[in-house]
Write a protein that holds these residues in place. Structure first.
Motif, PDB file in Angstrom:
ATOM      1  N   ARG A 234       0.812  -1.208   0.000  1.00 49.44           N
ATOM      2  CA  ARG A 234       0.000   0.000   0.000  1.00 49.44           C
ATOM      3  C   ARG A 234       0.850   1.265   0.000  1.00 49.44           C
ATOM      4  NH1 ARG A 234      -3.266   3.023   4.000  1.00 49.44           N
ATOM      5  NH2 ARG A 234      -4.602   4.268   2.690  1.00 49.44           N
ATOM      6  N   CYS A 235       1.979   1.234   0.718  1.00 50.34           N
ATOM      7  CA  CYS A 235       2.829   2.424   0.775  1.00 50.34           C
ATOM      8  C   CYS A 235       3.497   2.699  -0.568  1.00 50.34           C
ATOM      9  CB  CYS A 235       3.887   2.276   1.868  1.00 50.34           C
ATOM     10  SG  CYS A 235       4.995   0.874   1.616  1.00 50.34           S
ATOM     11  N   GLU A 236       3.527   1.677  -1.458  1.00 47.27           N
ATOM     12  CA  GLU A 236       4.191   1.835  -2.741  1.00 47.27           C
ATOM     13  C   GLU A 236       3.243   2.309  -3.841  1.00 47.27           C
ATOM     14  OE1 GLU A 236       7.408   1.419  -3.182  1.00 47.27           O
ATOM     15  OE2 GLU A 236       7.702   0.879  -1.080  1.00 47.27           O
ATOM     16  N   ASP A 237       1.948   2.505  -3.518  1.00 49.85           N
ATOM     17  CA  ASP A 237       1.008   2.894  -4.575  1.00 49.85           C
ATOM     18  C   ASP A 237       0.942   4.410  -4.737  1.00 49.85           C
ATOM     19  OD1 ASP A 237      -0.631   3.700  -2.356  1.00 49.85           O
ATOM     20  OD2 ASP A 237      -2.401   3.452  -3.630  1.00 49.85           O
ATOM     21  N   LYS A 238       1.756   5.150  -3.971  1.00 46.18           N
ATOM     22  CA  LYS A 238       1.688   6.602  -3.982  1.00 46.18           C
ATOM     23  C   LYS A 238       2.510   7.201  -5.116  1.00 46.18           C
ATOM     24  CE  LYS A 238      -0.383   6.380   0.104  1.00 46.18           C
ATOM     25  NZ  LYS A 238      -1.816   6.665   0.301  1.00 46.18           N
ATOM     26  N   LEU A 239       1.849   7.792  -6.081  1.00 46.46           N
ATOM     27  CA  LEU A 239       2.559   8.545  -7.112  1.00 46.46           C
ATOM     28  C   LEU A 239       2.848   9.957  -6.629  1.00 46.46           C
ATOM     29  CD1 LEU A 239       0.891   7.536 -10.485  1.00 46.46           C
ATOM     30  CD2 LEU A 239       2.961   6.677  -9.436  1.00 46.46           C
ATOM     31  N   VAL A 240       1.927  10.476  -5.807  1.00 41.09           N
ATOM     32  CA  VAL A 240       2.156  11.763  -5.140  1.00 41.09           C
ATOM     33  C   VAL A 240       1.870  11.553  -3.658  1.00 41.09           C
ATOM     34  CG1 VAL A 240       1.565  13.100  -7.186  1.00 41.09           C
ATOM     35  CG2 VAL A 240      -0.213  12.563  -5.535  1.00 41.09           C
TER      36      VAL A 240
ATOM     37  N   PRO B 290      -4.167   3.077 -23.707  1.00 40.89           N
ATOM     38  CA  PRO B 290      -3.314   3.052 -22.508  1.00 40.89           C
ATOM     39  C   PRO B 290      -3.869   3.921 -21.393  1.00 40.89           C
ATOM     40  CG  PRO B 290      -2.324   4.395 -24.231  1.00 40.89           C
ATOM     41  CD  PRO B 290      -3.498   3.707 -24.862  1.00 40.89           C
ATOM     42  N   ALA B 291      -3.476   3.582 -20.180  1.00 40.48           N
ATOM     43  CA  ALA B 291      -3.942   4.323 -19.002  1.00 40.48           C
ATOM     44  C   ALA B 291      -3.319   5.712 -18.971  1.00 40.48           C
ATOM     45  CB  ALA B 291      -3.576   3.563 -17.738  1.00 40.48           C
ATOM     46  N   ASN B 292      -4.137   6.695 -18.612  1.00 47.09           N
ATOM     47  CA  ASN B 292      -3.616   8.044 -18.357  1.00 47.09           C
ATOM     48  C   ASN B 292      -3.859   8.475 -16.914  1.00 47.09           C
ATOM     49  OD1 ASN B 292      -6.376   8.460 -18.567  1.00 47.09           O
ATOM     50  ND2 ASN B 292      -6.251   9.532 -20.538  1.00 47.09           N
ATOM     51  N   VAL B 293      -4.564   7.622 -16.125  1.00 45.58           N
ATOM     52  CA  VAL B 293      -4.743   7.863 -14.688  1.00 45.58           C
ATOM     53  C   VAL B 293      -4.589   6.540 -13.961  1.00 45.58           C
ATOM     54  CG1 VAL B 293      -6.285   9.842 -14.996  1.00 45.58           C
ATOM     55  CG2 VAL B 293      -7.261   7.548 -14.777  1.00 45.58           C
ATOM     56  N   CYS B 294      -4.329   6.609 -12.665  1.00 47.17           N
ATOM     57  CA  CYS B 294      -4.248   5.399 -11.853  1.00 47.17           C
ATOM     58  C   CYS B 294      -4.875   5.668 -10.490  1.00 47.17           C
ATOM     59  CB  CYS B 294      -2.810   4.924 -11.699  1.00 47.17           C
ATOM     60  SG  CYS B 294      -1.792   6.030 -10.708  1.00 47.17           S
ATOM     61  N   TYR B 295      -5.273   4.592  -9.831  1.00 54.00           N
ATOM     62  CA  TYR B 295      -5.882   4.701  -8.506  1.00 54.00           C
ATOM     63  C   TYR B 295      -4.805   4.886  -7.439  1.00 54.00           C
ATOM     64  CZ  TYR B 295      -9.885   2.591 -10.895  1.00 54.00           C
ATOM     65  OH  TYR B 295     -10.910   2.325 -11.762  1.00 54.00           O
ATOM     66  N   GLN B 296      -5.140   5.679  -6.438  1.00 54.12           N
ATOM     67  CA  GLN B 296      -4.252   5.837  -5.286  1.00 54.12           C
ATOM     68  C   GLN B 296      -5.108   5.916  -4.025  1.00 54.12           C
ATOM     69  OE1 GLN B 296      -0.746   8.387  -5.486  1.00 54.12           O
ATOM     70  NE2 GLN B 296      -1.320   9.359  -3.560  1.00 54.12           N
ATOM     71  N   GLU B 297      -4.781   5.096  -3.044  1.00 49.30           N
ATOM     72  CA  GLU B 297      -5.541   5.082  -1.790  1.00 49.30           C
ATOM     73  C   GLU B 297      -5.105   6.249  -0.907  1.00 49.30           C
ATOM     74  OE1 GLU B 297      -5.070   1.121  -0.223  1.00 49.30           O
ATOM     75  OE2 GLU B 297      -5.483   0.256  -2.192  1.00 49.30           O
ATOM     76  N   TYR B 298      -6.084   6.810  -0.219  1.00 47.75           N
ATOM     77  CA  TYR B 298      -5.846   8.027   0.553  1.00 47.75           C
ATOM     78  C   TYR B 298      -6.748   8.023   1.778  1.00 47.75           C
ATOM     79  CZ  TYR B 298      -6.550  13.013   1.689  1.00 47.75           C
ATOM     80  OH  TYR B 298      -6.685  14.220   2.338  1.00 47.75           O
ATOM     81  N   ASP B 299      -6.161   8.112   2.957  1.00 48.89           N
ATOM     82  CA  ASP B 299      -6.924   8.186   4.197  1.00 48.89           C
ATOM     83  C   ASP B 299      -7.079   9.649   4.604  1.00 48.89           C
ATOM     84  OD1 ASP B 299      -7.214   5.464   4.365  1.00 48.89           O
ATOM     85  OD2 ASP B 299      -5.470   5.166   5.659  1.00 48.89           O
ATOM     86  N   VAL B 300      -8.315  10.054   4.843  1.00 45.02           N
ATOM     87  CA  VAL B 300      -8.603  11.453   5.164  1.00 45.02           C
ATOM     88  C   VAL B 300      -8.031  11.791   6.536  1.00 45.02           C
ATOM     89  CG1 VAL B 300     -10.420  13.166   5.522  1.00 45.02           C
ATOM     90  CG2 VAL B 300     -10.703  11.374   3.785  1.00 45.02           C
ATOM     91  N   PRO B 301      -7.213  12.823   6.637  1.00 46.75           N
ATOM     92  CA  PRO B 301      -6.619  13.174   7.943  1.00 46.75           C
ATOM     93  C   PRO B 301      -7.645  13.822   8.863  1.00 46.75           C
ATOM     94  CG  PRO B 301      -5.978  14.777   6.274  1.00 46.75           C
ATOM     95  CD  PRO B 301      -6.717  13.682   5.545  1.00 46.75           C
ATOM     96  N   ASP B 302      -7.429  13.700  10.157  1.00 46.48           N
ATOM     97  CA  ASP B 302      -8.319  14.308  11.150  1.00 46.48           C
ATOM     98  C   ASP B 302      -8.303  15.832  11.075  1.00 46.48           C
ATOM     99  OD1 ASP B 302      -9.011  11.820  12.095  1.00 46.48           O
ATOM    100  OD2 ASP B 302      -7.457  11.799  13.650  1.00 46.48           O
TER     101      ASP B 302
ATOM    102  N   CYS C 227     -10.446   6.978   1.284  1.00 44.98           N
ATOM    103  CA  CYS C 227     -10.871   7.486  -0.021  1.00 44.98           C
ATOM    104  C   CYS C 227      -9.936   6.899  -1.074  1.00 44.98           C
ATOM    105  CB  CYS C 227     -10.809   9.008  -0.082  1.00 44.98           C
ATOM    106  SG  CYS C 227     -12.088   9.847   0.862  1.00 44.98           S
ATOM    107  N   VAL C 228     -10.405   6.839  -2.294  1.00 41.76           N
ATOM    108  CA  VAL C 228      -9.567   6.440  -3.412  1.00 41.76           C
ATOM    109  C   VAL C 228      -9.627   7.572  -4.430  1.00 41.76           C
ATOM    110  CG1 VAL C 228      -9.231   4.813  -5.308  1.00 41.76           C
ATOM    111  CG2 VAL C 228      -9.930   3.973  -3.055  1.00 41.76           C
ATOM    112  N   VAL C 229      -8.466   8.100  -4.786  1.00 36.50           N
ATOM    113  CA  VAL C 229      -8.406   9.174  -5.774  1.00 36.50           C
ATOM    114  C   VAL C 229      -7.747   8.635  -7.039  1.00 36.50           C
ATOM    115  CG1 VAL C 229      -8.324  10.992  -4.037  1.00 36.50           C
ATOM    116  CG2 VAL C 229      -6.184   9.998  -4.862  1.00 36.50           C
ATOM    117  N   LEU C 230      -7.934   9.346  -8.135  1.00 38.30           N
ATOM    118  CA  LEU C 230      -7.277   8.990  -9.387  1.00 38.30           C
ATOM    119  C   LEU C 230      -6.261  10.072  -9.711  1.00 38.30           C
ATOM    120  CD1 LEU C 230     -10.444   7.841  -9.736  1.00 38.30           C
ATOM    121  CD2 LEU C 230      -9.373   6.950 -11.800  1.00 38.30           C
ATOM    122  N   ILE C 231      -5.025   9.637  -9.971  1.00 37.96           N
ATOM    123  CA  ILE C 231      -3.902  10.533 -10.226  1.00 37.96           C
ATOM    124  C   ILE C 231      -3.496  10.411 -11.697  1.00 37.96           C
ATOM    125  CG2 ILE C 231      -1.548  11.136  -9.579  1.00 37.96           C
ATOM    126  CD1 ILE C 231      -3.522  11.521  -7.311  1.00 37.96           C
ATOM    127  N   SER C 232      -3.220  11.536 -12.325  1.00 32.60           N
ATOM    128  CA  SER C 232      -2.838  11.513 -13.745  1.00 32.60           C
ATOM    129  C   SER C 232      -1.414  10.996 -13.917  1.00 32.60           C
ATOM    130  CB  SER C 232      -2.968  12.911 -14.353  1.00 32.60           C
ATOM    131  OG  SER C 232      -2.246  13.857 -13.587  1.00 32.60           O
TER     132      SER C 232
END
Length: 274
Positions: A41-47, A213-225, A250-255
């Motif tokens: 999970r920690c490796e799915d972060k593009l940003v 081809p893909a131009n976006v990808c999923y990235q998991e994101y936990d909403v901070p308090d 939350c799940v966001v899509l990153i370009s």
């Protein structure tokens, strides 16, 4: 009659199969270009999560101001459509681009998501995947039947992004349950044709193929308090359980690349490698 039934089933299956886990597993090796390999999970972060938070808070603050002006100036059913137009304008002002749902360019794919204005730079938060959040141990059998919108996170958390049927009823019930007096803690407008948060259309982004081809990808994101309580009304996600001790997923899509106006968004799968 039988031929019509079979053709209808074929078209439904063609659209549904890309979110049906057994089909993905069986066909994943045939479409290696559609995969993005991550080690966890920690490796799915593009940003960074901080960058995602910055983009969302900036958009939500502008939406909040603009929607308040619309709501104060309207006392009739026009408010929802005014909010949607306002949302697209605010999105362009805040992020430099707009996205909208339109018929997909893929045959038999139904609805897709397109960039309609501006330029999406590489690494931008393009969309959010709305829906009810289920922990791995929570029941989702009934909601998952004939439901192509159940997204599985790396840690087995599920997001049900279906805006119809029992999924819709569950989301509205959970959202109403968590409301804090006059303060909404989640957004239900994504269940309609006029979402208050213009990013909340990620469940309609179609999967890529070897030809597209893909131009976006999923990235998991936990909403901070630290997210201000008044901005939570723009979050298109809610926990199924009222007793969840984890941050709201939350799940966001990153370009993945720069995306210009007129282009359709296509996402890829990620697979865990060891």
């Amino acid at each position: 009659m039988l031929r019509k039934v079979l053709e209808r089933f074929r078209l439904t299956w063609k659209s549904y199969r890309h979110r049906f886990l057994p089909w993905i597993v069986l066909n994943i090796s045939k479409n290696e270009k559609t995969l993005r390999q991550v080690k966890g999970r920690c490796e799915d972060k593009l940003v960074s999560d901080e960058e995602v938070s910055r983009s969302l808070v900036q958009l939500f603050r502008l939406l909040h101001r603009a929607n308040r002006r619309v709501e104060l100036g309207n006392f009739h059913s026009q408010v929802e459509s005014d909010n949607e137009r306002c949302g697209h304008d605010v999105m362009f002002q805040s992020l430099g681009f707009c996205i909208e749902r339109k018929p997909s360019t893929l045959p038999s794919a139904g609805t897709g998501v397109f960039v309609t204005r501006g330029l999406v730079p590489k690494g931008a938060t393009v969309a959010m995947y709305p829906g009810t959040i289920y922990q791995p141990y929570e029941p989702i059998l009934l909601q998952s039947i004939r439901n192509p919108f159940v997204f599985r996170c790396i840690d087995a958390v599920l997001v049900d992004g279906n805006d119809k049927g029992i999924s819709k009823m569950v989301y509205k019930s959970c959202s109403g349950r968590d409301r804090m007096g006059p303060l909404e803690t989640s957004d239900t407008s994504w269940l309609t044709g006029t979402p208050r948060n213009p990013l909340a259309v990620g469940q309609y982004v179609n999967n890529c193929s070897n030809e597209r081809p893909a131009n976006v990808c999923y990235q998991e994101y936990d909403v901070p308090d630290t997210l201000p309580i008044e901005l939570r009304r723009y979050l298109p996600n809610v926990n199924y359980s009222p007793h969840s001790q984890r941050p709201l997923r939350c799940v966001v899509l990153i370009s993945l690349v720069d995306i210009t106006a007129g282009e359709e968004l296509f996402s890829n799968y990620y697979t865990i490698v060891h």
